[in-house]
Design an enzyme around this catalytic site. Structure first.
Site, PDB file in Angstrom:
ATOM      1  CD  GLU A 218      -1.241 -12.237 -13.130  1.00 39.91           C
ATOM      2  OE1 GLU A 218      -1.874 -11.158 -13.118  1.00 39.91           O
ATOM      3  OE2 GLU A 218      -0.381 -12.513 -13.984  1.00 39.91           O
TER       4      GLU A 218
ATOM      5  CE  LYS B  33      -0.243 -12.727 -17.577  1.00 40.65           C
ATOM      6  NZ  LYS B  33       0.109 -11.780 -16.494  1.00 40.65           N
TER       7      LYS B  33
ATOM      8  CB  CYS C 117      -3.592 -10.801 -15.860  1.00 42.03           C
ATOM      9  SG  CYS C 117      -3.518  -9.024 -15.503  1.00 42.03           S
TER      10      CYS C 117
ATOM     11  CG  LEU D 199       1.970  19.593   8.764  1.00 44.55           C
ATOM     12  CD1 LEU D 199       1.712  18.478   7.763  1.00 44.55           C
ATOM     13  CD2 LEU D 199       0.988  19.458   9.930  1.00 44.55           C
TER      14      LEU D 199
END
Lengths: 524, 524
Positions: free
Chosen positions: B20, B91, B127, B274
């Site tokens: 799509e 669609k 879809c 970190l």
């Protein structure tokens, strides 16, 4: 609302009108997906209903769609009287563009009627419902008032939450007049006033006589309760109109926007960094006018690259405005950063990294004041800078609310001149000196950007008008410049994604009304 | 796409299917409002059309609505063959909820047909079009395939851009099967794969035989070109299915999300802080797996409040992963800040202000690496923290992409265990020690929050299920706690507004699919 009902009662009114979705605020956004939230709106209708004694109440509120198919809710106008819901009219035309997401939540109306009350028939409409007269609006195929006319109404009520943009008031009056002319009925157009995060509603409600003259246009940016006699509205009078001036309106809209953002979050105090430049100066004045100068605190944060006049100009403005200021030099903190980073940066040359560190130190200092004393940090970036990404994320782009992020730099100058119209509030030197971020020696904005007089019209065409690049170039702008600028706009979407809500004053602001991909490759 | 067409040619295929809106990417968002952008999509169709020699091409692309009324565009499936557009099917069912805004741009189809090609009749759907079988979906009133069946198609193609969430694959197969059963036709379901900023598409395309067995479900998170013989699909075979495991899928989805975010922005290197804690450890491992450990750089930024094991754990992880690390203590910078602020703060006690300064120093150091060396900073906040606002804006909430912002803390632990399933990648101590921000002496997350095992189910009910507060309490959660947590979620919307896009792995992630007012008073 209950207080307003009492005022209306005392004035002997028959009907009081509140605006669209007034029970829950506009736009409620995804709160509408919470059943509990809808219950609270329904509870408000119950309370209001029971406060209707002599006075009927027209009020906007979400209502539930009893049909399984379709969206779960309607955007409705309730007509309440003496403990009863006399009528509910749902909204038909659901804006789903720019800042609007109404079809995300609401089912459009498919049934139409009128309210009969005290011998009069009333057509109830909601905001956009009057914006497809004669089916001229390409977005819609239905004109709700056409479906109400067979019931022969005596007048039209429209309850709106129509957001402010500086060009809108004129077109709003035209739309009301076109409806009044078409149906030959008086209209009471009630618009919401107040700001909901970035969206500012200006009020400016309009009472229009059936001949299409404005009976009265109410003040912008103020809550007003006023009673009208229907017969007098029908008879008409000399029009009472508000003056319309772009810069005045932007000025007043931003003040309301700041005031309501703080008020609705339960804050009263603002902090911002004052650089000596025009953007922070204008922001500081607007904030002082919105919250009172005693509630504004500014930081002056000179570095080794700051010019002497910057601090002087900032002090002068603070003193003019009676704003508390502190001077916090950033040099030592900057050197502490550079010392720790030396083992990593070694002898790499000074570049945008070091500029950003300075901006982020200032952001951190501003936020320290915010955190320690309960101020909201105001962002001072203008629309031109936000567009091309001329600003440091987590640095000068920090803040809880962007005050002038929908105001192009050239308009910021106009705002400054307007602020200074009676006396020098903003130091003249702040207005006339060349704009600079002062993050390296002798830096000027024009080192990396064209003059704002050249930049802003290109941005306006691309952002407000979505003009094709080729067409912008055909207007006479330099091709290389246009392509570079549009690319900058698109590749800096990631910065705008992380900045504060921007008070919206134009018809296309950064934020919820402009939804751009970050990784999209268009023009990047 | 041109390369894929060549592969299909070499394999002797008759038809190749793309997903799509494949010409312009899904979701193109407001790029669709730019006429120039639509021209570029149309140009792509021209190019593809002329690359169709032996092989016909099915591809999604926007097309223009020639009628003035209604939206300007359709979301269309093109059938291209030998330089011609043989057919276009628009669609019908346009999702306008969660992350979807399709009705903002597209007009629904009102006409239906089929493609006749090489003796076969093909029903083309897009879809959501297959998600209202038997009109069972309350959102819609039309079932497009019902309108195609009178033309007697031989098989169904569905081109999708159906976003990943860890619970979705199962329901997708069920929907395809229900359609196949209802119409007794084979279906080729082609789903987009790749990430577009925060939205991850997992592929997992499905070929289904007319008896409702899965002929083949393709790998998740990988681009695949594969050729099928229609007669063999009709005959059927033993189902080829992908294993479905929530944590595996989340792990793989996040890696794809990181890789595509970097790739599409033209970056290859990431930096992150970190801390020795589990969130940054998991994020670092995912980043190393997405981009290669040689492209990850981490900063260890201990303060006077950091415990000894934090730095050791972080070093151990870096060494395990072969990641470059630098240790930059923040104590001196922190003291430089406190020295400059002393004249303002005087003897006010240490509070969240000083905690935030530490976090913002770390944010600034991370961004310094990002700016100097061209890394994107990864945000390491988890969904539980993002929900309740347990994080510092411009500090640990900084970063260009939030990797685990849609993963609850309890799920982060599961991810860590999954990562360690074969050997200790993340130091065991990182996993077992009590979570702490280490911004003051002996701080624990549980000083201000309940245990995550208690917090996460409350958040899940409120965020994913939008359960009424009263109903959450009725499930057995402490009332005071529930009210406090929901209030924290709502009042911290301002922080989430300013954070990076969050890779979406659940059915309700923070970001574009959850649109909340900042100043709204609901539960705040």
């Amino acid at each position: 609302m209950i207080n307003a009902i009492k005022v209306a009662e005392n004035e002997g009114a028959d009907i009081i009108c509140f605006s669209e979705l007034a029970t829950c605020g506009y736009p409620p956004r995804d709160f509408l997906e919470f059943d509990d939230f809808i219950h609270l709106a329904e509870d408000s209708i119950e309370v209001l209903k029971n406060h209707s004694h002599q006075v009927a109440i027209v009020v906007g509120s979400p209502s539930r769609n009893p049909v399984i198919e379709g969206k779960d809710l309607y955007n409705s106008a309730y007509f309440l009287y003496q403990g009863e819901v006399l009528y509910i009219q749902h909204k038909t035309l659901l804006p789903t563009y720019d800042i609007f997401d109404e079809y995300r939540y609401f089912e459009p109306a498919s049934e139409y009627g009128i309210v009969e009350f005290k011998g009069k028939k009333i057509a109830l409409t909601i905001c956009e419902d009057i914006w497809n007269l004669g089916n001229e609006n390409p977005l819609y195929t239905v004109c709700p008032l056409d479906h109400m006319m067979p019931y022969d109404p005596d007048f039209i009520i429209n309850i709106s939450a129509s957001p402010f943009s500086f060009s809108k008031a004129e077109s709003r009056t035209d739309v009301i007049r076109a409806n009044v002319h078409a149906y030959k009925l008086p209209m009471f157009y009630i618009n919401h006033v107040g700001a909901q995060t970035e969206i500012i509603f200006d009020g400016g409600s309009v009472i229009m006589s059936p001949d299409g003259t404005v009976y009265e246009e109410l003040d912008y940016f103020e809550e007003i309760i006023k009673t009208y006699d229907l017969n007098e509205v029908i008879a008409g009078q000399t029009p009472v109109l508000q003056p319309k001036n772009k810069i005045t309106e932007i000025h007043d809209a931003l003040i309301l926007g700041i005031r309501d953002y703080f008020g609705k979050l339960g804050f009263s105090k603002a902090v911002l960094g004052l650089s000596g430049g025009i953007d922070s100066a204008v922001t500081a004045v607007l904030a002082a006018r919105a919250l009172g100068p005693e509630n504004i605190r500014v930081l002056l944060m000179p570095s080794q690259f700051s010019s002497d006049h910057s601090v002087q100009d900032a002090i002068k403005l603070s003193e003019n405005q009676g704003i508390q200021y502190d001077i916090v030099p950033i040099k030592d903190i900057y050197e502490a950063f550079m010392k720790e980073l030396h083992s990593i940066f070694k002898d790499l040359p000074f570049n945008v990294t070091e500029e950003n560190i300075q901006a982020r130190i200032r952001g951190t200092l501003n936020m320290a004041i915010s955190n320690k004393f309960g101020h909201i940090l105001l962002n001072t970036s203008n629309k031109s800078e936000m567009a091309v990404g001329y600003g440091t994320l987590y640095g000068d782009l920090a803040g809880g609310l962007s005050v002038i992020g929908d105001v192009y730099k050239t308009e910021v100058f106009e705002l400054a001149r307007y602020i200074n119209k009676d006396k020098e509030v903003i130091p003249e030197n702040t207005i006339i000196k060349p704009p600079s971020a002062e993050l390296r020696p002798n830096q000027k904005d024009t080192d990396s950007l064209p003059e704002y007089e050249e930049l802003d019209p290109i941005l306006f065409e691309y952002i407000e008008n979505r003009t094709d690049p080729a067409d912008i170039i055909a207007m006479g702008h330099d091709e290389k410049l246009v392509r570079r600028i549009l690319r900058l706009v698109n590749i800096n979407e990631f910065k705008r994604h992380q900045t504060a809500p921007v008070l919206r004053v134009s018809r296309k602001a950064f934020g919820m009304g402009r939804r751009m991909p970050i990784v999209g490759k268009y023009l990047s």
